[in-house]
Design an enzyme around this catalytic site. Structure first.
Site, PDB file in Angstrom:
ATOM      1  N   ARG A 166      10.144  15.232  -3.909  1.00  0.00           N
ATOM      2  CA  ARG A 166       8.683  15.535  -4.358  1.00  0.00           C
ATOM      3  C   ARG A 166       8.200  16.842  -3.722  1.00  0.00           C
ATOM      4  NH1 ARG A 166       3.264  11.656  -2.815  1.00  0.00           N
ATOM      5  NH2 ARG A 166       3.946  11.887  -0.750  1.00  0.00           N
ATOM      6  N   ASP A 444       0.371   9.708   6.480  1.00  0.00           N
ATOM      7  CA  ASP A 444       0.650  11.083   5.840  1.00  0.00           C
ATOM      8  C   ASP A 444      -0.804  11.645   5.521  1.00  0.00           C
ATOM      9  OD1 ASP A 444      -0.037  10.034   3.458  1.00  0.00           O
ATOM     10  OD2 ASP A 444       2.049  10.332   2.416  1.00  0.00           O
TER      11      ASP A 444
END
Length: 522
Positions: A166, A444
């Site tokens: 990603r 996150d």
């Protein structure tokens, strides 16, 4: 006479890491520079269009399915065939790109590992370069790690998970690399370096260059990625459609253009993913300037209700109609050490969440910790095959359901938790860590975004709490002081608290917390 091709050049900051010279080669940086030159002008245009669209939302417009693309939604078409090693994605694990994490994730029994340069990584220069080194070493068969404290050695096993990567979203820059004095996009840097160094290695190993694409807000942003992928395949001599991507549907506007996103990327796309945490953040960010969109405690916004349930079902229906996988959301739980009862209760919640995804029709799901792989796999054993592409939900939610506000309490405990989690996460991010264990969850950047977005929204409207009080700036500052006192003085907590205070008391909502935070990184 050979033609001389005048290619743009990128200038990169130095790195003393062992192996950095093999990553920051003239050829690889030249490829990044080509991507920048061709695609950065359109990237900047699209970011400006986000701001214009927000002005319309602020004026009362609500997201809707575009009339201009009705024919795409109503006509019959499918995405290109999906590679063999991406046919079974029942459980995927995600995490940062440090060597130990990569090895453990590849070996944990998950079908796919998404190496994350985005929300689970603080973009410290050497961390980014080390991540690229680690991923290249994985394909070269050279990835290993020895724990300096225990001496334990880690190596990739014989049947590793499929690797996906990603890159960062379109909004983030990589200031350590420039072309003609302009910083390149983090997305193009992360994507370009990995593709340049690893595409052929992955193909030779029987896999391929596979990506997760984050934070898209429109079909136009998907079309920009489509251009990047097509150009990159031609530039590297890859067959059209070799690069495969899954798009995270983690913004409210994108959820109304899922057909169109699949269509724009139909040669390269293999699925969509419910990025649930960022989706909550996006709902608040895009519609939260209206007092009738006041959200409850974030713990009350669960995937079985309101706009989250609706978008999950619609994503499944959209993907399966087009022959693409519909991936479920993240379980951020990590084991509760020393409390077996609490640990088992949390595992039961994860199991129920994953079973809901299976019943609804998802083809796979995300976890954040290796312990959860077997729990999620057990739930997805309810599938009769490796996917559920033939399953379409009986009810496909429409616009009103996609916008339905979650109901639930708004509490002092919820506000304090937002303050506490946001401060600690920002402090860790400023210290170079993007994946942070907090209160038995692996957090996150998305969680920090929800926390500060809710605080900003609640302050803006002096939101009422269930005890009859209203949230005010004085109350926020008192609670912030309390939470800071309880935390003590760990590294970066004070600058993190200052940044949080600045963001949540500002008149204008900052698009991403990582934009001002990036200025504080070394």
């Amino acid at each position: 006479m050979n033609e001389v091709i005048d290619r743009p050049q990128a200038v990169a900051a130095p790195s003393s890491l062992h192996g950095a010279a093999e990553i920051l080669t003239e050829e690889a940086l030249g490829f990044v520079a080509e991507l920048h030159q061709r695609f950065d002008p359109r990237r900047l245009e699209l970011l400006a269009l986000r701001i214009e669209r927000q002005k319309r939302f602020d004026a009362g417009e609500l997201p809707d399915f575009p009339e201009a693309t009705r024919d795409i939604r109503e006509s019959d078409w499918t995405v290109a065939p999906i590679p063999a090693d991406l046919q079974d994605r029942r459980v995927e694990i995600t995490g940062p790109t440090n060597a130990k994490m990569v090895i453990n994730a590849l070996n944990c029994g998950a079908k796919v590992f998404m190496a994350d340069f985005e929300d689970a990584t603080s973009p410290v220069w050497d961390e980014l370069i080390q991540g690229q080194i680690n991923l290249r070493n994985r394909w070269l068969g050279k990835l290993d790690y020895t724990d300096p404290d225990t001496g334990k050695q880690y190596r990739v096993g014989p049947t590793p998970a499929v690797l996906m990567v990603r890159p960062r979203g379109w909004h983030l820059l990589e200031r350590h690399v420039s072309v003609d004095g302009s910083a390149v996009a983090g997305a193009l840097f992360d994507f370009g370096l990995y593709l340049w160094h690893c595409a052929r290695l992955a193909l030779d190993a029987g896999s391929g260059p596979y990506f997760y694409l984050p934070k898209l807000e429109s079909r136009h942003e998907a079309a920009l990625w489509g251009g990047v992928l097509a150009f990159s395949e031609e530039r590297l001599g890859l067959k059209r459609g070799t690069i495969k991507a899954t798009v995270l549907i983690e913004t409210l506007p994108a959820a109304f253009e899922m057909d169109e996103i699949l269509y724009e990327l139909r040669d390269n796309i293999v699925g969509l993913n419910c990025g649930r945490w960022d989706y909550i953040f996006s709902y608040i960010k895009r519609l939260g300037r209206s007092p009738d969109r006041l959200t409850p405690d974030r713990s009350a916004m669960t995937m079985d209700k309101a706009f989250l349930a609706a978008y999950s079902l619609r994503l499944i229906a959209t993907c399966h109609r087009r022959g693409a996988f519909a991936m479920g959301g993240m379980s951020a739980f990590i084991p509760v050490k020393g409390d077996e009862a609490a640990n088992q209760a949390a595992l039961d919640k994860v199991r129920a969440d994953k079973l809901r995804e299976v019943i609804n029709g998802h083809d796979g799901t995300w976890v954040a910790h290796p312990t959860l792989v077997s729990v999620a796999m057990e739930a997805f054993a309810a599938m009769t095959d490796s996917s559920q592409l033939s399953k379409i939900p009986a009810h496909i939610p429409g616009r009103d359901e996609m916008l339905e506000l979650h109901q639930g309490p708004r509490t002092e405990a919820g506000a304090r938790e937002n303050i506490r989690v946001a401060v600690q996460y920002i402090a860790a991010w400023l210290g170079g860590r993007g994946a942070v264990p907090l209160y038995n969850l692996m957090e996150d950047a998305a969680t920090a975004e929800i926390c500060r977005a809710q605080i900003w929204q609640w302050l803006r409207f002096e939101a009422p709490f269930d005890d009859g009080s209203r949230f005010s700036r004085d109350l926020f500052e008192d609670w912030l002081a309390d939470e800071l006192a309880a935390l003590g003085d760990p590294p970066n907590v004070k600058p993190a608290a200052r940044l949080l205070h600045e963001l949540v008391t500002a008149d204008e909502f900052e698009e991403f917390i990582t934009l001002p935070a990036y200025d504080s990184l070394q």
